[in-house]
Design an enzyme around this catalytic site. Sequence first.
Site, short mmCIF file in Angstrom:
data_model
loop_
_atom_site.label_atom_id
_atom_site.label_comp_id
_atom_site.label_asym_id
_atom_site.label_seq_id
_atom_site.Cartn_x
_atom_site.Cartn_y
_atom_site.Cartn_z
N CYS A 131 9.81 -3.69 50.52
CA CYS A 131 9.02 -4.78 49.96
C CYS A 131 9.84 -6.07 50.03
O CYS A 131 11.03 -6.07 49.74
CB CYS A 131 8.67 -4.46 48.50
N HIS A 191 -0.22 -0.95 50.06
CA HIS A 191 0.91 -1.63 49.43
C HIS A 191 0.48 -3.01 48.91
O HIS A 191 0.78 -3.37 47.76
CB HIS A 191 2.05 -1.77 50.46
N GLU A 192 -0.21 -3.79 49.75
CA GLU A 192 -0.60 -5.15 49.34
C GLU A 192 -1.66 -5.12 48.24
O GLU A 192 -1.62 -5.94 47.32
CB GLU A 192 -1.07 -5.97 50.55
N HIS A 204 -0.02 -4.61 45.02
CA HIS A 204 0.52 -5.88 44.49
C HIS A 204 -0.56 -6.64 43.70
O HIS A 204 -0.29 -7.20 42.64
CB HIS A 204 1.03 -6.78 45.61
#
EC number: 3.5.1.88
Length: 185
Positions: A109, A152-153, A156
């Site tokens: 990251c 993953h995004e 976030h």
Amino acid sequence: MALRRILRIDNPDDKKILTTRCHPVRLPNPALKQLVADMFETMHAASGVGLAAPQIGITQRLAVISIPPVVEERPDGSKVEVAPEQNFVLINPEIIKASDQEDVGLEGCLSLPGWYGEVPRAAWVTVEYTDLNGRRQRIRRATGLLGRALQHEIDHLDGILFTERIRDLSTLKDYSEEMAPTAAE
């Protein structure tokens, strides 16, 4: 375009923002094109594949992803691009379907530079989002790097850090020295 500061997990003030669930982006938004350009520039400067708005201090549901081209080497040593670079601007993305099968892979990251760990993710995901032109789009059954980057995004945007997904924390390691260029490079 402008480089933005990437927030870091190891900074307590930054972590508060990084662990906050983001608000939807309201459209139309005239400032969005400049923000997206800044995000791509920042992500590429940091050698990233994806960047979510909270990583630059903006708690809105916006992310960019850039999957590098796939290049294969021919028997004669020449290289040929077999798949082009793929760039995505994801406004208000959501995972609408995910595989029950898991795929564990090494993940890092930009908010924790140099650190990587083995993260379980769905083997594929289908994601709906709005593009920069205001049109709804769907990416069906994304696998591999794109599937992992999407998950993953979107994490976030939900205030979830990749370190929270790691089941075996002994796999979380600092590779920054191993990846640093040597004097000969």
